[in-house]
Design an enzyme around this catalytic site. Sequence first.
Site, PDB file in Angstrom:
ATOM      1  CG  HIS A 186      66.436  27.972  75.943  1.00  0.00           C
ATOM      2  ND1 HIS A 186      65.927  28.546  74.784  1.00  0.00           N
ATOM      3  CD2 HIS A 186      67.019  29.202  76.556  1.00  0.00           C
ATOM      4  CE1 HIS A 186      65.887  29.671  74.619  1.00  0.00           C
ATOM      5  NE2 HIS A 186      66.653  30.227  75.772  1.00  0.00           N
ATOM      6  CB  CYS A 187      72.166  27.973  74.192  1.00  0.00           C
ATOM      7  SG  CYS A 187      73.658  28.861  74.571  1.00  0.00           S
ATOM      8  N   GLY A 188      71.099  30.345  76.888  1.00  0.00           N
ATOM      9  CA  GLY A 188      70.657  31.607  77.123  1.00  0.00           C
ATOM     10  C   GLY A 188      71.707  32.625  76.248  1.00  0.00           C
ATOM     11  CG  ASN A 191      67.497  35.175  72.680  1.00  0.00           C
ATOM     12  OD1 ASN A 191      66.740  34.582  73.516  1.00  0.00           O
ATOM     13  ND2 ASN A 191      66.982  36.049  72.099  1.00  0.00           N
TER      14      ASN A 191
END
Length: 389
Positions: A186-188, A191
Amino acid sequence: MEVQWVLVCHGMVTLTVVLSFLCGHSPIFKGTPIGWIHYFLTFGAWDYLLRFVEFVFGSKGTDAVLSVESFCCDRPNPLLQIIYLLILGSTYFITAKSSFVYIPGYYIVKYMSFGAVIIGVLLFLLTSFCDPGTVNSKNVSQYISAYPYDEIIYSEKECPTCKIPKPARSKHCSICNRCVARFDHHCGWMNNCIGEKNTKYFMAFLLWHFLLCLYGAVAIGFILAGRVKELRIVHILTTYYGIEHSFRSLAPRVLQWLVGTYNTQILLLVFFALVSLLLAGFFGYHLNLCLTNTTTNEKFKWREYISLQKKISEAKASAAALKAGMNNIELERSSKSKWRGLWRRSEAKAETIVAKRNMYDKGNFQNISEIVFPLSSRQAFQKPYHKSE
Ligand SMILES: [Zn+2]
Ligand SMILES: [Zn+2]
């Protein structure tokens, strides 16, 4: 202190912090300053902050900080997306305002570089808003057809949250609260999850931003070299200031003049160089994953699997060695050294049998084609899945 030493110290500190942050978790840095800095940056600083807040504001303060943390890290939010756009916009604006004027063919550069930044933003938007491969009750069958279970790190099971079968290579993202096919992470910043359908955009995003930063660093380097040449700085230093005409004597003076006169460009150059290095490392890591048809999630799964298998094999080998040793003692009261030799041989045998067998790795070309044309969207996998197949 001479300015060049300030720059060297600054570079060393930055390099140590970046190296500690990225590699400090490695066992080789255990107990070293790099390991300590890594602990401080990844856990210690946050822990000290919480203790400080509790000391000053009590448990209500800690609760407030934890709820902010939960909002920022445990739920989808556009905070890092906004920060990315602000960094990109302000860096482009500062670069254009401070440096474009020194580039010949100014308007061509202006529009071309603006176009390059827009392409970067488009890749960012594609990665952020494209479906990463959400698995739902309607499409789960085609994902199960596309990704067979290897019965090593993936076996047939159900997602306890989504209540649907969990295709191999998928993972339930606790932040987005959905199962994602060929889940990477999951890439912050985006998002969004990076999964089967948007890995190609993510890779293009990393490569494009690496090239942008590299171009920025090289272009500013040429601008500064051009200024030194045009203003005849070397001539002024040797003729009017009596500096010896050698690289060793001139380099620190020229650098000092550049830092004093073109400090914005120097800061931009250092920023572009550092970010391009980070992006190159990140892109290289993900390219290796793509070429071997592995995901970040699977890297951890394989590490866990191999570590567990090694422990099981070692336990089996120890038990076998113990049994053999006991037999030997009983038979011929063997010496202590013989007993140890047997033990070691069994351990070596245990090491050799644990290996990664990635059935999804079909060779570099096929692996890359699966990134560009995701398996589940191919015609062959559009048919419904039946358990008997
Ligand atoms: Zn799920
Ligand atoms: Zn997610």
